[in-house]
Motif scaffolding. Sequence first.
Motif, PDB file in Angstrom:
ATOM      1  N   ARG A 161      13.721  -3.112   4.874  1.00  0.00           N
ATOM      2  CA  ARG A 161      14.074  -4.326   5.608  1.00  0.00           C
ATOM      3  C   ARG A 161      15.223  -4.023   6.553  1.00  0.00           C
ATOM      4  O   ARG A 161      16.181  -3.356   6.161  1.00  0.00           O
ATOM      5  CB  ARG A 161      14.446  -5.455   4.645  1.00  0.00           C
ATOM      6  CG  ARG A 161      13.294  -5.866   3.722  1.00  0.00           C
ATOM      7  CD  ARG A 161      13.682  -7.038   2.824  1.00  0.00           C
ATOM      8  NE  ARG A 161      12.524  -7.544   2.105  1.00  0.00           N
ATOM      9  CZ  ARG A 161      12.110  -7.125   0.912  1.00  0.00           C
ATOM     10  NH1 ARG A 161      12.814  -6.181   0.282  1.00  0.00           N
ATOM     11  NH2 ARG A 161      11.036  -7.637   0.346  1.00  0.00           N
ATOM     12  N   ASP A 170      10.556  -6.349   8.476  1.00  0.00           N
ATOM     13  CA  ASP A 170      10.292  -5.843   7.141  1.00  0.00           C
ATOM     14  C   ASP A 170       9.010  -5.020   7.184  1.00  0.00           C
ATOM     15  O   ASP A 170       8.047  -5.396   7.864  1.00  0.00           O
ATOM     16  CB  ASP A 170      10.104  -6.987   6.140  1.00  0.00           C
ATOM     17  CG  ASP A 170      11.360  -7.825   5.937  1.00  0.00           C
ATOM     18  OD1 ASP A 170      12.341  -7.590   6.652  1.00  0.00           O
ATOM     19  OD2 ASP A 170      11.330  -8.707   5.069  1.00  0.00           O
ATOM     20  N   TRP A 206       9.766  -1.649  -0.128  1.00  0.00           N
ATOM     21  CA  TRP A 206       9.967  -2.260   1.181  1.00  0.00           C
ATOM     22  C   TRP A 206      11.162  -1.649   1.891  1.00  0.00           C
ATOM     23  O   TRP A 206      12.124  -1.202   1.255  1.00  0.00           O
ATOM     24  CB  TRP A 206      10.207  -3.775   1.034  1.00  0.00           C
ATOM     25  CG  TRP A 206       8.992  -4.539   0.629  1.00  0.00           C
ATOM     26  CD1 TRP A 206       8.574  -4.805  -0.642  1.00  0.00           C
ATOM     27  CD2 TRP A 206       8.020  -5.118   1.502  1.00  0.00           C
ATOM     28  NE1 TRP A 206       7.412  -5.520  -0.620  1.00  0.00           N
ATOM     29  CE2 TRP A 206       7.048  -5.733   0.683  1.00  0.00           C
ATOM     30  CE3 TRP A 206       7.886  -5.198   2.885  1.00  0.00           C
ATOM     31  CZ2 TRP A 206       5.946  -6.416   1.213  1.00  0.00           C
ATOM     32  CZ3 TRP A 206       6.791  -5.871   3.417  1.00  0.00           C
ATOM     33  CH2 TRP A 206       5.836  -6.469   2.583  1.00  0.00           C
TER      34      TRP A 206
END
Length: 390
Positions: free
Chosen positions: A95, A110, A93
């Motif tokens: 973010r 995100d 991920w």
Amino acid sequence: MRGELGNPRLLRVMNERRLLDQLLDHGPASRADLAKATGLSKPTVSAAMAGLEADGLVHLVGEVSGRPGPVTSLYDMNARAVHVAGIDIGRDWIRVAVADLRGRFAGRRDGRNDARSEEDLVARVRDLTHAAVTEAGLEWPSITYAMVGSPGVYDPEAGRLDLASNLPGWGSPGLLDRLRTALETDLAIENDINLAALGEHAHGEGKGKSHFALVSVGTGVGMGIVINGELYSGARGAAGEVSYLPAAENLAPDQEVLEHGLTETVVGASGVVREARAAGLRLETAKEVFGAAAAGDPLALAVVEAEGRRIGGLIVAVAAVLDPEVVVLAGGVGRNLDLLGDSITARIAELGPLRPTVVASTLGDSGVLLGAVTRALGRAWDVIFTGRRA
């Protein structure tokens, strides 16, 4: 130093910062209240507040009446005068959060890290950051500073990230310059677990603690260290790289062990999955293993117990060196203290008299972002006041 202290402009800026710190910590106040709280004279407070108000750093927020004498004006820091960006780049991920001067998130985005090259990853970071700025209702030039959290240790001389094996292809020379060019703002890059420790210190289980360690167990294994209220990163930024500590398992020094470290290989998420498969469980992720354990599967429970014992051994090693007030467990694996706690405690008891307090982080997936924003705000204040001294 004596010459500087006699510099009227420097004294003015020092007074301004003292007043803004007071407003930041305690909220709206009158000029008289500020004079009383800071020990500055009322004329000094009035002059400093006038300059700060003219530049948009403080503003009038209300009035107090109903008592003898004139109406009293209340001032507060204008938290929206400046914004910063915190960026967390992980294996799965990315973010991004945009925050005001009080650290409040004004926008957040995100996105999955599906980049296939460093160029793609930089472009993905840029797009998500601009989207977060738009969500906050801001224009890009209002971002004064950005702090990027990433696995690895940044080498300023080489201009690249070292020890970032969980992000293949990430960290060739010139990385920081490419990020700076893509984001068009001043920025720095810091180890993500160090930033998570700062986030914990400002908002989580490390708040109010002068000495604590955050141990993150997930895709990777790392540690952030706070000593005397300050982040400790060591002589070359590698303090806390506990993934390279020896482990009890006698594994052959293959490429995975050499790149990721022995402790990470056996304690990290991939090690949990390896143990689960060896036990006969057809599960693909550590999250699935913990889910099965929570549902009462005996094989998964045995895997989780063994994982807790490994983490317990790691915590004893940390406690023996640092003697922290508390050890905060974070990461996709580490935060499962409800399932790991008993075996961690049992292993700690077996290894000697040290009894560190162990708690789970409550910041979820926001720990690195909160730390990045905290760090970026410190840099932004320096930028603001350096400019005011000019």
